[in-house]
Design an enzyme around this catalytic site. Sequence first.
Site, PDB file in Angstrom:
ATOM      1  N   TRP A   1     128.400  55.879  -0.280  1.00 29.90           N
ATOM      2  CA  TRP A   1     128.475  54.549   0.360  1.00 29.90           C
ATOM      3  C   TRP A   1     128.996  53.491  -0.600  1.00 29.90           C
ATOM      4  O   TRP A   1     129.692  52.563  -0.181  1.00 29.90           O
ATOM      5  CB  TRP A   1     127.130  54.162   0.988  1.00 29.90           C
ATOM      6  CG  TRP A   1     126.845  55.045   2.162  1.00 29.90           C
ATOM      7  CD1 TRP A   1     125.905  56.034   2.240  1.00 29.90           C
ATOM      8  CD2 TRP A   1     127.548  55.075   3.420  1.00 29.90           C
ATOM      9  NE1 TRP A   1     125.985  56.670   3.463  1.00 29.90           N
ATOM     10  CE2 TRP A   1     126.972  56.098   4.205  1.00 29.90           C
ATOM     11  CE3 TRP A   1     128.606  54.340   3.957  1.00 29.90           C
ATOM     12  CZ2 TRP A   1     127.417  56.402   5.490  1.00 29.90           C
ATOM     13  CZ3 TRP A   1     129.053  54.628   5.242  1.00 29.90           C
ATOM     14  CH2 TRP A   1     128.448  55.656   5.990  1.00 29.90           C
TER      15      TRP A   1
ATOM     16  N   ASP B   1     123.656  46.364  -1.441  1.00 29.68           N
ATOM     17  CA  ASP B   1     123.624  47.066  -0.156  1.00 29.68           C
ATOM     18  C   ASP B   1     122.274  47.771  -0.108  1.00 29.68           C
ATOM     19  O   ASP B   1     122.048  48.749  -0.830  1.00 29.68           O
ATOM     20  CB  ASP B   1     124.779  48.074  -0.090  1.00 29.68           C
ATOM     21  CG  ASP B   1     124.700  48.952   1.166  1.00 29.68           C
ATOM     22  OD1 ASP B   1     123.732  48.816   1.941  1.00 29.68           O
ATOM     23  OD2 ASP B   1     125.613  49.777   1.364  1.00 29.68           O
TER      24      ASP B   1
ATOM     25  N   LYS C   1     117.977  51.777  10.078  1.00 35.52           N
ATOM     26  CA  LYS C   1     117.108  52.707   9.358  1.00 35.52           C
ATOM     27  C   LYS C   1     115.675  52.190   9.314  1.00 35.52           C
ATOM     28  O   LYS C   1     114.744  52.905   9.616  1.00 35.52           O
ATOM     29  CB  LYS C   1     117.635  52.925   7.948  1.00 35.52           C
ATOM     30  CG  LYS C   1     119.030  53.538   7.984  1.00 35.52           C
ATOM     31  CD  LYS C   1     119.644  53.620   6.616  1.00 35.52           C
ATOM     32  CE  LYS C   1     121.117  53.882   6.694  1.00 35.52           C
ATOM     33  NZ  LYS C   1     121.473  55.150   7.338  1.00 35.52           N
TER      34      LYS C   1
HETATM   35  N1  PMP Z   1     125.406  51.684   3.170  1.00 40.70           N
HETATM   36  C1  PMP Z   1     124.483  52.659   3.097  1.00 40.70           C
HETATM   37  C2  PMP Z   1     123.672  52.809   1.854  1.00 40.70           C
HETATM   38  C3  PMP Z   1     124.298  53.520   4.185  1.00 40.70           C
HETATM   39  O1  PMP Z   1     123.381  54.499   4.110  1.00 40.70           O
HETATM   40  C4  PMP Z   1     125.089  53.348   5.349  1.00 40.70           C
HETATM   41  C5  PMP Z   1     124.913  54.199   6.590  1.00 40.70           C
HETATM   42  N2  PMP Z   1     124.296  55.371   6.466  1.00 40.70           N
HETATM   43  C6  PMP Z   1     126.050  52.340   5.357  1.00 40.70           C
HETATM   44  C7  PMP Z   1     126.169  51.511   4.270  1.00 40.70           C
HETATM   45  C8  PMP Z   1     126.952  52.128   6.551  1.00 40.70           C
HETATM   46  O2  PMP Z   1     126.230  51.465   7.502  1.00 40.70           O
HETATM   47  P1  PMP Z   1     126.766  51.120   8.964  1.00 40.70           P
HETATM   48  O3  PMP Z   1     126.821  52.383   9.734  1.00 40.70           O
HETATM   49  O4  PMP Z   1     125.704  50.158   9.422  1.00 40.70           O
HETATM   50  O5  PMP Z   1     128.097  50.465   8.819  1.00 40.70           O
END
Ligand code: PMP
Length: 361
Positions: A102, A171, A195
């Site tokens: 990510w 994040d 989450k």
């Molecule tokens: N950052 C992290 C640490 C994640 O785990 C995720 C999704 N699993 C995201 C960003 C992306 O999130 P979204 O699907 O809300 O765009």
Amino acid sequence: MPTYNFAAGPATLPRPVLEQVQRELLDYQGSQLSILEISHRSPVFQEIYQQAKERLLQLMGLSADEYTPLFLQGGGTLQFTMVPLNLARDHHRVAYADTGHWSARAIEEAKKLPDLTVDVVTEAGPDFAHIPVVPDLLADTYDYLHITTNNTIMGLAYQDLPQTAVPLVGDLSSNFLGQAYDFSSFDLIYAGAQKNLAPAGVTIVVVKNDYLNDYLMEDYGLPSMLNYPALAKKESALNTPPVFQIYFANLVLKWLKEQGGVQAMDELNRQKAGLVYDYLDQSKLFSNRVAPDSRSLTNIPFTTGKADLDQRFIKEAAAAGLVNLKGHRLVGGMRASLYNAMPLAGAVALRDFMHQFEQEI
Ligand code: PMP
């Protein structure tokens, strides 16, 4: 036996909140209307929005004089672009800690912007056993340092936030309000809600008010929907906001407060994760490769080392009510996500099932 949902996101939500939502779905507080039908301009929703903002700041130990919460759309993924667009204004140079998938996505999106230098200042080793240490960064070099506090896929997390001279952006998508960080260390935090907070469809951004001045809104000339000051000025409602998700998040924030807040969640999450890690560490069948000081409280990957046995475990666990234990497609194996709404009994049931499986094979 109850069903426990170990999915990484969308994920398990607090049962009492789901029950309240069910109870009031057809008639929100005597209005004869469903929350799904009401206007984002109605006083009813305005009250929910203000409550959610206040509860969020209170849980994070932050003051409205210093920080503003926004409830946006586009997921954590849109923040990969909005953060550099809004914050990379003085040095046009930003630093990223690459903790895995990510973070790499965040880096990739930042690199697409013109006139911006993106430096990866540290990265997790190829074995993803340790959360990468951030080196000293000179003040007045970078507009910010971006970290992903918890690597959802590999199960790595920062136990202590990096001490840095440059503004810190986090994040927190996969351990938001589940680990007791000092939130005042951040200039900006973002997290998709799906989450730890609500169904998918709303993204929390908590930003220092310094970044929201009117003159910034005009000077930046950014499209309004990508512009934090413009969004803050309209209370996240430059377009129709996700009313249901914000209503849901507000109820989860209330529930979190009743549970004792972030500190209590941190302690409970340590207890749950501890049960699973302790079992893994003494097991002759299962293993987790993350060093103890880098282990995630919320996402625990593990494996038997044999794909067919992993498959069998996932299948038999599901039959016993322990569902969604399949690991991320990039790594395989298993992954147990133990977000705030997972009760201690869920972690105990998983530990006991692993023990039983190990005895039987
Ligand atoms: N950052 C992290 C640490 C994640 O785990 C995720 C999704 N699993 C995201 C960003 C992306 O999130 P979204 O699907 O809300 O765009």
